[in-house]
Design a protein around this motif. Sequence first.
Motif, PDB file in Angstrom:
ATOM      1  N   PHE A 169       0.803  -1.220   0.000  1.00  0.00           N
ATOM      2  CA  PHE A 169       0.000   0.000   0.000  1.00  0.00           C
ATOM      3  C   PHE A 169       0.837   1.271   0.000  1.00  0.00           C
ATOM      4  O   PHE A 169       0.357   2.324   0.404  1.00  0.00           O
ATOM      5  N   ILE A 170       2.081   1.207  -0.479  1.00  0.00           N
ATOM      6  CA  ILE A 170       2.934   2.394  -0.457  1.00  0.00           C
ATOM      7  C   ILE A 170       2.675   3.335  -1.629  1.00  0.00           C
ATOM      8  O   ILE A 170       3.251   4.409  -1.694  1.00  0.00           O
ATOM      9  N   GLU A 171       1.794   2.948  -2.535  1.00  0.00           N
ATOM     10  CA  GLU A 171       1.401   3.829  -3.640  1.00  0.00           C
ATOM     11  C   GLU A 171      -0.033   4.286  -3.432  1.00  0.00           C
ATOM     12  O   GLU A 171      -0.910   3.487  -3.084  1.00  0.00           O
ATOM     13  N   LYS A 172      -0.273   5.556  -3.668  1.00  0.00           N
ATOM     14  CA  LYS A 172      -1.616   6.105  -3.538  1.00  0.00           C
ATOM     15  C   LYS A 172      -2.536   5.440  -4.556  1.00  0.00           C
ATOM     16  O   LYS A 172      -2.164   5.248  -5.712  1.00  0.00           O
ATOM     17  N   GLY A 173      -3.711   5.051  -4.106  1.00  0.00           N
ATOM     18  CA  GLY A 173      -4.699   4.441  -4.989  1.00  0.00           C
ATOM     19  C   GLY A 173      -4.800   2.933  -4.863  1.00  0.00           C
ATOM     20  O   GLY A 173      -5.807   2.348  -5.253  1.00  0.00           O
ATOM     21  N   ASP A 216      -5.107  -3.296   9.437  1.00  0.00           N
ATOM     22  CA  ASP A 216      -4.175  -2.184   9.607  1.00  0.00           C
ATOM     23  C   ASP A 216      -3.018  -2.179   8.614  1.00  0.00           C
ATOM     24  O   ASP A 216      -2.208  -1.253   8.605  1.00  0.00           O
ATOM     25  N   LYS A 217      -2.922  -3.172   7.727  1.00  0.00           N
ATOM     26  CA  LYS A 217      -1.787  -3.244   6.800  1.00  0.00           C
ATOM     27  C   LYS A 217      -1.675  -1.999   5.901  1.00  0.00           C
ATOM     28  O   LYS A 217      -0.570  -1.510   5.666  1.00  0.00           O
ATOM     29  N   PRO A 218      -2.785  -1.442   5.400  1.00  0.00           N
ATOM     30  CA  PRO A 218      -2.651  -0.227   4.583  1.00  0.00           C
ATOM     31  C   PRO A 218      -2.047   0.952   5.342  1.00  0.00           C
ATOM     32  O   PRO A 218      -1.518   1.876   4.726  1.00  0.00           O
ATOM     33  N   LEU A 219      -2.103   0.916   6.662  1.00  0.00           N
ATOM     34  CA  LEU A 219      -1.488   1.970   7.472  1.00  0.00           C
ATOM     35  C   LEU A 219      -0.058   1.615   7.840  1.00  0.00           C
ATOM     36  O   LEU A 219       0.838   2.457   7.780  1.00  0.00           O
ATOM     37  N   LEU A 220       0.166   0.363   8.197  1.00  0.00           N
ATOM     38  CA  LEU A 220       1.507  -0.065   8.591  1.00  0.00           C
ATOM     39  C   LEU A 220       2.508   0.035   7.447  1.00  0.00           C
ATOM     40  O   LEU A 220       3.676   0.342   7.668  1.00  0.00           O
ATOM     41  N   ASP A 221       2.060  -0.218   6.223  1.00  0.00           N
ATOM     42  CA  ASP A 221       2.958  -0.156   5.067  1.00  0.00           C
ATOM     43  C   ASP A 221       3.552   1.241   4.869  1.00  0.00           C
ATOM     44  O   ASP A 221       4.659   1.379   4.355  1.00  0.00           O
ATOM     45  N   VAL A 222       2.798   2.262   5.253  1.00  0.00           N
ATOM     46  CA  VAL A 222       3.253   3.636   5.011  1.00  0.00           C
ATOM     47  C   VAL A 222       3.624   4.386   6.289  1.00  0.00           C
ATOM     48  O   VAL A 222       4.052   5.530   6.236  1.00  0.00           O
ATOM     49  N   LEU A 223       3.486   3.724   7.431  1.00  0.00           N
ATOM     50  CA  LEU A 223       3.804   4.333   8.716  1.00  0.00           C
ATOM     51  C   LEU A 223       5.265   4.759   8.742  1.00  0.00           C
ATOM     52  O   LEU A 223       6.163   3.980   8.432  1.00  0.00           O
ATOM     53  N   ASP A 224       5.517   6.006   9.070  1.00  0.00           N
ATOM     54  CA  ASP A 224       6.862   6.582   9.134  1.00  0.00           C
ATOM     55  C   ASP A 224       7.572   6.605   7.784  1.00  0.00           C
ATOM     56  O   ASP A 224       8.775   6.815   7.720  1.00  0.00           O
ATOM     57  N   VAL A 225       6.847   6.367   6.702  1.00  0.00           N
ATOM     58  CA  VAL A 225       7.420   6.416   5.352  1.00  0.00           C
ATOM     59  C   VAL A 225       6.836   7.598   4.591  1.00  0.00           C
ATOM     60  O   VAL A 225       7.545   8.375   3.971  1.00  0.00           O
ATOM     61  N   ASP A 226       5.493   7.716   4.656  1.00  0.00           N
ATOM     62  CA  ASP A 226       4.794   8.774   3.931  1.00  0.00           C
ATOM     63  C   ASP A 226       3.608   9.221   4.784  1.00  0.00           C
ATOM     64  O   ASP A 226       2.553   8.582   4.776  1.00  0.00           O
ATOM     65  N   LYS A 227       3.819  10.286   5.541  1.00  0.00           N
ATOM     66  CA  LYS A 227       2.793  10.774   6.473  1.00  0.00           C
ATOM     67  C   LYS A 227       1.494  11.146   5.763  1.00  0.00           C
ATOM     68  O   LYS A 227       0.406  10.872   6.261  1.00  0.00           O
ATOM     69  N   ASN A 228       1.600  11.752   4.577  1.00  0.00           N
ATOM     70  CA  ASN A 228       0.398  12.139   3.831  1.00  0.00           C
ATOM     71  C   ASN A 228      -0.398  10.924   3.378  1.00  0.00           C
ATOM     72  O   ASN A 228      -1.617  10.896   3.479  1.00  0.00           O
ATOM     73  N   LEU A 229       0.300   9.910   2.873  1.00  0.00           N
ATOM     74  CA  LEU A 229      -0.385   8.690   2.418  1.00  0.00           C
ATOM     75  C   LEU A 229      -0.956   7.922   3.605  1.00  0.00           C
ATOM     76  O   LEU A 229      -2.039   7.334   3.514  1.00  0.00           O
ATOM     77  N   GLU A 230      -0.251   7.971   4.729  1.00  0.00           N
ATOM     78  CA  GLU A 230      -0.769   7.331   5.951  1.00  0.00           C
ATOM     79  C   GLU A 230      -2.110   7.955   6.338  1.00  0.00           C
ATOM     80  O   GLU A 230      -3.087   7.252   6.611  1.00  0.00           O
ATOM     81  N   GLU A 231      -2.160   9.279   6.344  1.00  0.00           N
ATOM     82  CA  GLU A 231      -3.401   9.982   6.691  1.00  0.00           C
ATOM     83  C   GLU A 231      -4.485   9.713   5.647  1.00  0.00           C
ATOM     84  O   GLU A 231      -5.658   9.514   5.985  1.00  0.00           O
ATOM     85  N   TYR A 232      -4.092   9.694   4.383  1.00  0.00           N
ATOM     86  CA  TYR A 232      -5.032   9.422   3.288  1.00  0.00           C
ATOM     87  C   TYR A 232      -5.648   8.030   3.449  1.00  0.00           C
ATOM     88  O   TYR A 232      -6.869   7.865   3.395  1.00  0.00           O
TER      89      TYR A 232
END
Length: 197
Positions: free
Chosen positions: A92-96, A151-167
């Motif tokens: 989930f590190i890519e938006k969409g 929670d995987k869509p959040l964990l994948d981007v946690l501390d990597v991309d704050k904007n994508l995490e919030e999205y």
Amino acid sequence: MKYPIGIQSFDQIIEEGYVYVDKTDIIHRLVNEGKIYFFSRPRRFGKSLLVSTLKNYFLGRKELFKGLAINSLESEWTVYPVFHLDFNGSNFIEKGVLEKRLHTYVKDWESEYGIVSDTELLDLGGRFLKVLSTAHKLTGQRAVVLIDEYDKPLLDVLDVDKNLEEYNRNILKAFYSVFKAADEHLRFVLLTGVTKF
């Protein structure tokens, strides 16, 4: 003896004769004493196997539970409409990516229940609500929703991309809010994950 190392499929464990520690009496209590559960445990603690066991139970697959505790506890073996979401297997590190995954689930369920997709008027949550209510109406049984690794869509981007995490958090929050609106159409809901967000 065959040990099910790395196997998370209840039906495979039973059908292929692997060792299974019978805790189905607890599962029977779980499904009959509550409605919505959140189950947070570290990785490799049996969450996916629990989801698979519940899925087979709610699909009424009595033959798989022969000789287990739940077989003597359950008398009806009702078949429910089961909606299983598993967020494993996607990155989930890519938006969409999250929206595509949810869209695919909902689109498949709409097709299964003969629902014409109303993407112009309804968001994903609204479409999922329509699926749940239609399944209830067509089958006469309230729906079961099983979500593995919520929670995987959040964990994948946690501390990597704050904007994508919030999205991703906002997408999931909107999607999961359906459970409140769909209460009358729900028999059981279980979300598993590693963390509490």
